[in-house]
Design a protein around this motif. Structure first.
Motif, PDB file in Angstrom:
ATOM      1  N   ALA A 170       1.159  -1.406  -0.344  1.00 10.65           N
ATOM      2  CA  ALA A 170       0.068   0.003  -0.036  1.00 10.65           C
ATOM      3  C   ALA A 170       0.812   1.536   0.054  1.00 10.65           C
ATOM      4  O   ALA A 170       0.552   2.375  -1.350  1.00 10.65           O
ATOM      5  CB  ALA A 170      -1.052   0.183   1.178  1.00 10.65           C
ATOM      6  N   PRO A 171       1.790   1.142   0.865  1.00 11.53           N
ATOM      7  CA  PRO A 171       2.210   2.331   0.857  1.00 11.53           C
ATOM      8  C   PRO A 171       3.295   2.232  -0.581  1.00 11.53           C
ATOM      9  O   PRO A 171       3.411   4.123  -1.033  1.00 11.53           O
ATOM     10  CB  PRO A 171       3.968   2.205   1.823  1.00 11.53           C
ATOM     11  N   LEU A 172       4.383   1.272  -0.990  1.00  9.72           N
ATOM     12  CA  LEU A 172       4.803   1.483  -2.133  1.00  9.72           C
ATOM     13  C   LEU A 172       3.865   1.996  -3.280  1.00  9.72           C
ATOM     14  O   LEU A 172       4.540   2.732  -4.485  1.00  9.72           O
ATOM     15  CB  LEU A 172       5.222   0.704  -2.106  1.00  9.72           C
ATOM     16  N   ALA A 173       2.834   1.818  -3.525  1.00 11.36           N
ATOM     17  CA  ALA A 173       1.573   2.361  -4.546  1.00 11.36           C
ATOM     18  C   ALA A 173       1.573   3.387  -4.317  1.00 11.36           C
ATOM     19  O   ALA A 173       1.634   4.297  -5.164  1.00 11.36           O
ATOM     20  CB  ALA A 173       0.192   1.333  -4.313  1.00 11.36           C
ATOM     21  N   GLN A 174       1.827   3.907  -3.230  1.00 14.67           N
ATOM     22  CA  GLN A 174       1.284   6.107  -3.173  1.00 14.67           C
ATOM     23  C   GLN A 174       2.363   6.697  -3.486  1.00 14.67           C
ATOM     24  O   GLN A 174       2.303   7.533  -3.753  1.00 14.67           O
ATOM     25  CB  GLN A 174       0.656   5.889  -1.532  1.00 14.67           C
ATOM     26  N   ALA A 175       3.590   5.980  -3.363  1.00 19.11           N
ATOM     27  CA  ALA A 175       4.678   6.395  -3.249  1.00 19.11           C
ATOM     28  C   ALA A 175       5.239   5.987  -5.020  1.00 19.11           C
ATOM     29  O   ALA A 175       5.824   7.514  -5.490  1.00 19.11           O
ATOM     30  CB  ALA A 175       6.203   5.537  -2.821  1.00 19.11           C
TER      31      ALA A 175
ATOM     32  N   GLU B  71      -1.393  -7.946   0.617  1.00 15.59           N
ATOM     33  CA  GLU B  71       0.032  -7.894  -0.023  1.00 15.59           C
ATOM     34  C   GLU B  71       0.375  -7.899  -2.234  1.00 15.59           C
ATOM     35  O   GLU B  71       1.091  -7.257  -2.174  1.00 15.59           O
ATOM     36  CB  GLU B  71       1.204  -8.615  -0.114  1.00 15.59           C
ATOM     37  N   ALA B  72      -1.254  -6.950  -1.982  1.00 10.68           N
ATOM     38  CA  ALA B  72      -0.763  -7.318  -3.444  1.00 10.68           C
ATOM     39  C   ALA B  72      -0.739  -5.583  -4.223  1.00 10.68           C
ATOM     40  O   ALA B  72      -1.685  -4.318  -4.149  1.00 10.68           O
ATOM     41  CB  ALA B  72      -2.427  -7.463  -4.810  1.00 10.68           C
ATOM     42  N   LEU B  73       0.525  -5.387  -4.642  1.00 15.81           N
ATOM     43  CA  LEU B  73       0.682  -3.920  -6.223  1.00 15.81           C
ATOM     44  C   LEU B  73      -0.249  -4.802  -7.012  1.00 15.81           C
ATOM     45  O   LEU B  73       0.712  -5.332  -8.152  1.00 15.81           O
ATOM     46  CB  LEU B  73       1.928  -3.549  -6.066  1.00 15.81           C
ATOM     47  N   ARG B  74      -0.549  -3.916  -8.191  1.00 14.60           N
ATOM     48  CA  ARG B  74      -1.749  -4.594  -9.275  1.00 14.60           C
ATOM     49  C   ARG B  74      -1.157  -3.358 -10.305  1.00 14.60           C
ATOM     50  O   ARG B  74      -0.824  -2.175  -9.628  1.00 14.60           O
ATOM     51  CB  ARG B  74      -2.955  -4.048  -9.177  1.00 14.60           C
ATOM     52  N   PHE B  75      -0.777  -3.328 -11.523  1.00 15.44           N
ATOM     53  CA  PHE B  75      -0.154  -2.753 -12.691  1.00 15.44           C
ATOM     54  C   PHE B  75      -1.614  -2.971 -14.031  1.00 15.44           C
ATOM     55  O   PHE B  75      -0.806  -4.318 -14.290  1.00 15.44           O
ATOM     56  CB  PHE B  75       1.568  -2.969 -13.086  1.00 15.44           C
ATOM     57  N   ALA B  76      -2.485  -2.580 -14.266  1.00 20.30           N
ATOM     58  CA  ALA B  76      -2.711  -2.759 -15.023  1.00 20.30           C
ATOM     59  C   ALA B  76      -2.938  -2.040 -16.036  1.00 20.30           C
ATOM     60  O   ALA B  76      -4.020  -1.096 -16.375  1.00 20.30           O
ATOM     61  CB  ALA B  76      -4.280  -2.625 -14.206  1.00 20.30           C
TER      62      ALA B  76
ATOM     63  N   GLN C  41      14.905   1.068  -4.217  1.00 18.36           N
ATOM     64  CA  GLN C  41      16.450   1.281  -3.883  1.00 18.36           C
ATOM     65  C   GLN C  41      16.764   1.916  -2.490  1.00 18.36           C
ATOM     66  O   GLN C  41      17.437   1.794  -1.676  1.00 18.36           O
ATOM     67  CB  GLN C  41      17.132   1.610  -4.968  1.00 18.36           C
ATOM     68  N   ARG C  42      15.912   2.871  -2.403  1.00 21.72           N
ATOM     69  CA  ARG C  42      15.457   3.966  -1.735  1.00 21.72           C
ATOM     70  C   ARG C  42      15.088   3.904  -0.533  1.00 21.72           C
ATOM     71  O   ARG C  42      14.686   4.389   0.645  1.00 21.72           O
ATOM     72  CB  ARG C  42      14.582   5.096  -1.935  1.00 21.72           C
ATOM     73  N   GLU C  43      13.890   2.788  -0.442  1.00 20.26           N
ATOM     74  CA  GLU C  43      13.288   2.320   0.431  1.00 20.26           C
ATOM     75  C   GLU C  43      12.088   3.598   0.886  1.00 20.26           C
ATOM     76  O   GLU C  43      11.963   3.509   1.632  1.00 20.26           O
ATOM     77  CB  GLU C  43      13.791   1.976   1.722  1.00 20.26           C
ATOM     78  N   ALA C  44      11.984   4.457  -0.449  1.00 24.32           N
ATOM     79  CA  ALA C  44      11.162   5.294  -0.164  1.00 24.32           C
ATOM     80  C   ALA C  44       9.052   5.295   0.127  1.00 24.32           C
ATOM     81  O   ALA C  44       8.888   5.709   0.693  1.00 24.32           O
ATOM     82  CB  ALA C  44      10.312   5.468  -1.758  1.00 24.32           C
ATOM     83  N   TRP C  45       9.232   3.223   0.156  1.00 28.11           N
ATOM     84  CA  TRP C  45       7.326   3.113   0.967  1.00 28.11           C
ATOM     85  C   TRP C  45       7.877   3.291   2.215  1.00 28.11           C
ATOM     86  O   TRP C  45       6.554   2.947   2.535  1.00 28.11           O
ATOM     87  CB  TRP C  45       7.476   1.698   1.076  1.00 28.11           C
ATOM     88  N   ARG C  46       8.813   3.882   3.601  1.00 25.55           N
ATOM     89  CA  ARG C  46       8.913   4.172   4.460  1.00 25.55           C
ATOM     90  C   ARG C  46       9.190   5.397   5.302  1.00 25.55           C
ATOM     91  O   ARG C  46       7.942   5.663   5.810  1.00 25.55           O
ATOM     92  CB  ARG C  46      10.743   3.757   5.031  1.00 25.55           C
ATOM     93  N   ASP C  47       8.368   6.033   4.094  1.00 23.28           N
ATOM     94  CA  ASP C  47       8.135   7.365   4.250  1.00 23.28           C
ATOM     95  C   ASP C  47       6.918   7.519   4.751  1.00 23.28           C
ATOM     96  O   ASP C  47       5.725   7.317   4.714  1.00 23.28           O
ATOM     97  CB  ASP C  47       7.630   8.215   2.891  1.00 23.28           C
ATOM     98  N   PRO C  48       6.146   8.406   6.119  1.00 25.57           N
ATOM     99  CA  PRO C  48       4.885   8.382   6.741  1.00 25.57           C
ATOM    100  C   PRO C  48       4.537   8.998   5.509  1.00 25.57           C
ATOM    101  O   PRO C  48       3.341   8.744   5.716  1.00 25.57           O
ATOM    102  CB  PRO C  48       5.566   9.981   7.823  1.00 25.57           C
ATOM    103  N   ARG C  49       4.730  10.229   4.778  1.00 21.02           N
ATOM    104  CA  ARG C  49       3.669  10.064   3.611  1.00 21.02           C
ATOM    105  C   ARG C  49       2.567   9.237   3.008  1.00 21.02           C
ATOM    106  O   ARG C  49       1.714   9.875   2.250  1.00 21.02           O
ATOM    107  CB  ARG C  49       4.206  11.812   2.751  1.00 21.02           C
TER     108      ARG C  49
ATOM    109  N   GLN D 133       1.859   6.452   3.812  1.00 16.66           N
ATOM    110  CA  GLN D 133       0.841   5.964   5.554  1.00 16.66           C
ATOM    111  C   GLN D 133      -0.070   5.740   5.256  1.00 16.66           C
ATOM    112  O   GLN D 133      -1.019   4.525   5.735  1.00 16.66           O
ATOM    113  CB  GLN D 133       1.745   6.091   6.718  1.00 16.66           C
ATOM    114  N   GLN D 134      -0.677   6.449   4.570  1.00 19.34           N
ATOM    115  CA  GLN D 134      -2.137   6.549   5.062  1.00 19.34           C
ATOM    116  C   GLN D 134      -2.822   5.514   3.580  1.00 19.34           C
ATOM    117  O   GLN D 134      -2.808   5.632   3.091  1.00 19.34           O
ATOM    118  CB  GLN D 134      -2.717   8.464   4.579  1.00 19.34           C
ATOM    119  N   ALA D 135      -3.850   5.231   4.206  1.00 21.61           N
ATOM    120  CA  ALA D 135      -4.358   4.580   3.193  1.00 21.61           C
ATOM    121  C   ALA D 135      -5.254   5.032   1.926  1.00 21.61           C
ATOM    122  O   ALA D 135      -5.470   6.173   2.178  1.00 21.61           O
ATOM    123  CB  ALA D 135      -6.274   3.774   3.996  1.00 21.61           C
ATOM    124  N   SER D 136      -5.798   4.568   1.209  1.00 24.68           N
ATOM    125  CA  SER D 136      -5.932   5.577  -0.381  1.00 24.68           C
ATOM    126  C   SER D 136      -6.463   4.255  -1.292  1.00 24.68           C
ATOM    127  O   SER D 136      -6.734   2.488  -0.686  1.00 24.68           O
ATOM    128  CB  SER D 136      -4.188   5.291  -1.475  1.00 24.68           C
ATOM    129  N   VAL D 137      -7.261   4.588  -1.945  1.00 23.57           N
ATOM    130  CA  VAL D 137      -8.501   3.229  -1.630  1.00 23.57           C
ATOM    131  C   VAL D 137      -7.424   2.502  -3.440  1.00 23.57           C
ATOM    132  O   VAL D 137      -7.548   3.001  -4.117  1.00 23.57           O
ATOM    133  CB  VAL D 137      -9.390   4.163  -3.201  1.00 23.57           C
TER     134      VAL D 137
END
Ligand SMILES: Cc1ncc(COP(=O)(O)O)c(C=O)c1O
Length: 412
Positions: free
Chosen positions: A351-356, A370-375, A398-406, A408-412
């Protein structure tokens, strides 16, 4: 040899029959790559003009006369006919109306009416929520008994008692994109005297589907995903002609009456699949969908399928080659025939990776757990875009950008 950017660009030169259709769609926001056709497909460039025409000529000028002078009441059948080839149906057997959830309910109840006194619905236990909810609601009202399917391999056991009225199957899993073998499931269902009801939301408009070729009984699916009908577009429904007049529809309304404007006191079902129409159609939404229908009339389903395969296989290869070792793995089947519209990855922080990714101009989505979807949409996405998207994904991993607090919020 790993795929290069030049290879991807070369692959964009293939599939001559679809060339030119890409330009029929609006480009979207600058520097943004869209891989969310499993949510809302791209907008045909003339959709705003078509909607504007309905607003001006239909609403401002014609008003009530619009029902007589314009083709508003014919759209459910016209739109159905336009998308029929891509789902492998005859033009006259498809209607566009209501939502997928409502059509699921209507056709489950219709199947039960056809199959009385059988009253068992087989439904997947872990499926898109509405599919299960519709069946649960019917059972709760005393109209059916449910039998849950944990795995497609358990279908023979579910059918074995010989009491099943209808089997509701999602053609493609909305999380990992596993595509079921329609012909094989239909053969088993038919041999047990049951009917099949397919949800094609994650395959219609992405891959070639053979509803008639596999002898499917009933089907529904979303209009706003790969079919590009627009946000909140009406859904479609398909009824095999051998069933269409076999019972009254579950929801009887004036638009499904044999003579709508006779205002007869008694209900008489319209012939064929028109009986599955219920109330006033969403005229503005139909105008947007009509823009996509004009494109679908020109699409060769086999060329669409080949392009979908090429994009998906390229994406998987790029992910293998560029994103190994970051704890991300392919969740979808590798084999194209077993894969639906999207390619899903498994990642603990999907989820945070999708937002990043969205923040970096790559519009994808995540689904629990745990699903990240590319359509990618086969009519608009390019292999070159996939290259760029995977390069950005690699950089974020590489940068582990998904850790960024920005993020972490849920998104559709
Ligand atoms: C597989 C599937 N079925 C049904 C639906 C819901 O369709 P609707 O909102 O049109 O009822 C969705 C929505 O995403 C879906 O993915």
């Amino acid at each position: 040899m790993p795929l290069t950017l030049a290879d991807c660009i070369a692959r964009d030169g293939g599939n001559a029959s679809l060339r030119g259709l890409r330009e029929r769609f609006a480009p979207g926001a600058p520097d943004t790559l869209y891989f969310d056709a499993n949510s809302i497909g791209p907008m045909p460039a003339d959709a705003p003009a078509r909607m504007q025409a309905v607003l001006q000529q239909g609403w401002a000028e014609a008003r009530r006369r619009g029902w007589n002078e314009l083709d508003w009441l014919e759209q459910p059948a016209k739109l159905g006919a336009a998308i029929a080839p891509v789902i492998g149906a005859q033009a006259e057997d498809v209607r566009v109306a209501d939502s997928t959830s409502i059509n699921q309910y209507k056709l489950l109840r219709f199947a039960l009416a056809l199959q009385a006194p059988r009253r068992v619905i087989v439904v997947q236990r872990d499926v898109f929520p509405s599919n299960r909810y519709a069946a649960e609601g019917i059972a709760q009202a005393g109209g059916a008994e449910l039998r849950f399917l944990d795995d497609i391999a358990a279908l023979p056991a579910a059918l074995a008692p010989g009491d099943v009225a209808v089997v509701a199957l999602s053609h493609v899993d909305y999380r990992d994109s596993t595509r079921l073998d329609m012909a094989s499931a239909n053969a088993q269902v038919r041999a047990a005297g049951a009917l099949s009801l397919w949800d094609l939301s994650h395959s219609a408009g992405a891959v070639a589907i053979a509803l008639r070729g596999t002898d499917s009984d009933l089907a529904v699916g979303c209009g706003y995903k790969y079919l590009c009908g627009g946000p909140g577009a009406p859904a479609f429904l398909y009824v095999h002609p051998r069933h269409a007049e076999g019972a009254w529809p579950a929801v009887c309304g004036w638009m499904g009456h044999a003579d709508t404007f006779a205002f007869e006191p008694d209900y008489r079902p319209a012939p064929g699949p028109d009986r599955f129409l219920v109330g006033t159609p969403p005229v503005l939404a139909q105008a947007a969908f009509a823009a996509a229908a004009a494109v679908w009339r020109e699409v060769d389903p086999q060329a669409l399928d080949a392009q979908h395969r090429s994009l998906g296989d390229t994406l998987i290869q790029l992910l293998d080659e560029q994103c190994a070792g970051f704890g991300i793995e392919l969740a979808s089947p590798r084999e194209h025939a077993r894969r639906g519209g999207h390619v899903a990855l498994r990642f603990a922080h999907a989820a945070p990776l999708a937002q990043a990714l969205v923040h970096h101009g790559v519009v994808v989505s995540a689904r629990k757990p745990e699903a990240l979807r590319f359509a990618p949409h086969p009519l608009t996405a390019t292999h070159e875009q996939l290259w760029t998207a995977v390069a950005r994904l690699r950089d974020l991993l590489q940068r582990e950008a998904w850790r960024d607090p920005r993020y972490q919020q849920a998104s559709v």
